[in-house]
Design a protein around this motif. Structure first.
Motif, PDB file in Angstrom:
ATOM      1  N   SER A  52       0.838  -1.202   0.000  1.00 50.85           N
ATOM      2  CA  SER A  52       0.000   0.000   0.000  1.00 50.85           C
ATOM      3  C   SER A  52       0.871   1.248   0.000  1.00 50.85           C
ATOM      4  N   ASP A  53       1.957   1.201   0.765  1.00 50.87           N
ATOM      5  CA  ASP A  53       2.873   2.342   0.781  1.00 50.87           C
ATOM      6  C   ASP A  53       3.567   2.508  -0.574  1.00 50.87           C
ATOM      7  N   CYS A  54       3.886   1.383  -1.222  1.00 50.30           N
ATOM      8  CA  CYS A  54       4.494   1.478  -2.563  1.00 50.30           C
ATOM      9  C   CYS A  54       3.522   2.121  -3.548  1.00 50.30           C
ATOM     10  N   LEU A 103       1.251   4.276  -2.790  1.00 48.28           N
ATOM     11  CA  LEU A 103       1.221   5.717  -2.483  1.00 48.28           C
ATOM     12  C   LEU A 103       2.448   6.422  -3.065  1.00 48.28           C
ATOM     13  N   ALA A 104       3.601   5.768  -2.980  1.00 52.13           N
ATOM     14  CA  ALA A 104       4.819   6.371  -3.534  1.00 52.13           C
ATOM     15  C   ALA A 104       4.705   6.499  -5.053  1.00 52.13           C
ATOM     16  N   LEU A 105       4.152   5.472  -5.698  1.00 52.45           N
ATOM     17  CA  LEU A 105       3.957   5.548  -7.153  1.00 52.45           C
ATOM     18  C   LEU A 105       3.001   6.695  -7.501  1.00 52.45           C
ATOM     19  N   ARG A 106       1.963   6.832  -6.723  1.00 53.38           N
ATOM     20  CA  ARG A 106       1.007   7.925  -6.958  1.00 53.38           C
ATOM     21  C   ARG A 106       1.711   9.275  -6.813  1.00 53.38           C
ATOM     22  N   GLY A 107       2.558   9.387  -5.779  1.00 52.37           N
ATOM     23  CA  GLY A 107       3.290  10.632  -5.580  1.00 52.37           C
ATOM     24  C   GLY A 107       4.206  10.955  -6.753  1.00 52.37           C
TER      25      GLY A 107
END
Ligand SMILES: *Cc1c(COP(=O)(O)O)cnc(C)c1O
Length: 388
Positions: free
Chosen positions: A242-244, A246-250
């Motif tokens: 899930s954090d990955c 979010l990082a991709l979205r960022g």
């Protein structure tokens, strides 16, 4: 090759592999199963499947790793649960008992704390150096110097380092160089083009971009990958899919956000420079910032974080200013959409360079709010300050 902002919208996506959805799915897994004994055996040698256990990351992590490696021009990415874990994981991978490590005096505080505690206890000697030492770093390299750590610009005080001179000296003696590239992000400084071996960034900051993610990344060439990977796996590092995601979205909006952060930070810094309360602006794009010439030569832009040195005033005056800010908030970290401000005193964290400024220091992070509102907030704050 297409430009970076275009790359950011295409990297780490592979729609045909997941029903043609634009974004990769969040693939959660601890166990990965092997249909046959041959698959099981082949997987041990990395022949058939890309992962044998969730701790090494699922496809979500691999999309992010691939995107970051391509963006920086490296071969491989390793992900860590925080930026600090990426730094400590890199140092632990290359340092052994009896080794000597060179670290800039302006380094991120927790990095210093790690060197002075864990590394010291394990028999690694850390020597701090003037961040502006440049090629003279050669005179500090000993036979047992294994790593030269760099961070440019420095945390809080923004000294820009002569990275090409440092990496050239390191290469002559076979010393590994690491860079904490968090301030610049891969959009404003290219570590590998300047001779760095190990590129580190806190994705927590600009890549995450929304103050709700903790993650670190290390990007390297193939030659250094195995040491980093093995150390990280034996330490048990893992990141959540899930954090990955979010990082991709960022990453998708990184270029647009950074442009605004850069513009707003420059506007605020230029406005503050002419205020009677201010003595210095520590922003790499300003001539008065130590190492400004290296920023001009090596960087392709600036971002949203800088520091301001003020004339001396009382703690009460400072409290009157910062306690009543309407848009700026006081808090650690940065890189999100919201503006931040914190007072700091670098005196306690220096061992080889002298910090002579006596007044108050404020670190300012320009978020995505309207810059006129940010200016007004600071102006009102300075008015309250002057009443004391
Ligand atoms: C914030 C920061 C880190 C650490 O990142 P975390 O994810 O908070 O651990 C490392 N280096 C620099 C320069 C930073 O600003």
């Amino acid at each position: 090759m297409v430009k970076k902002d275009t790359l950011l919208t295409t990297l780490g996506r592979n729609p045909q592999s997941h029903d043609w959805a634009v974004n990769p799915p969040e693939q959660r897994a601890s166990t990965i199963i092997f249909p046959t004994l041959k698959d099981f055996e082949d997987a041990q040698t990395g022949k058939t499947v890309e992962t044998t256990y969730g701790i090494y990351g699922t496809s979500t992590a691999r999309h992010l790793m691939q995107a970051l490696a391509t963006l920086e021009g490296g071969d491989k990415t390793l992900l860590y649960p925080s930026g600090l874990a990426a730094i400590t994981g890199s140092l632990l991978a290359f340092l052994r008992q009896g080794d000597h490590l060179l670290v800039p005096d302006s380094v991120y505080g927790p990095t210093r704390r790690f060197c002075d505690s864990v590394l010291r206890h394990y028999g690694v000697e850390t020597e701090y150096y003037d961040p502006l030492i440049g090629g003279d770093i050669a005179s500090l390299i000993r036979d047992n110097t294994r790593v030269i750590f760099t961070e440019s610009p420095g945390s809080l005080t923004f000294e820009v380092q002569d990275i090409p001179a440092i990496t050239a000296a390191a290469k002559q003696r076979g010393v590994i160089t690491m860079l904490d590239n968090t301030w610049a992000s891969p959009l404003c400084f290219q570590p590998f083009q300047h001779g760095i071996d190990i590129s580190i960034q806190a994705l927590t900051k600009y890549v995450g971009g929304h103050s709700d993610l903790l993650m670190g990344a290390v990007i390297c060439k193939e030659t250094h990958y195995k040491k980093l990977f093995n150390t990280s796996r034996w330490l048990g590092n893992a990141v959540s899919p899930s954090d990955c995601a979010l990082a991709l979205r960022g990453l998708r909006t990184l270029a647009a956000r950074l442009e605004q952060h850069e513009t707003s930070a420059l506007a605020l810094a230029n406005w503050l420079k002419d205020r009677p309360e201010v003595t210095h602006i520590l922003h790499p794009a300003f001539e008065e910032c130590p190492g400004h010439e290296y920023w001009k030569r090596d960087f392709t832009g600036a971002t949203g974080l800088f520091s301001v040195l003020f004339k001396p005033f009382s703690r009460n005056a400072l409290a009157a200013m910062v306690d009543n800010l309407q848009v700026f908030a006081m808090g650690y970290s940065w890189g999100g959409y919201e503006s931040l401000i914190i007072p700091f005193n670098p005196k306690n964290d220096r061992t080889v360079t002298h910090w002579s400024h006596d007044g108050v220091c404020l670190r300012i992070y320009a978020g995505l709010e309207n810059v006129e509102d940010l200016k007004q907030d600071l102006e009102d704050g300075l008015r309250r300050l002057n009443r004391h």
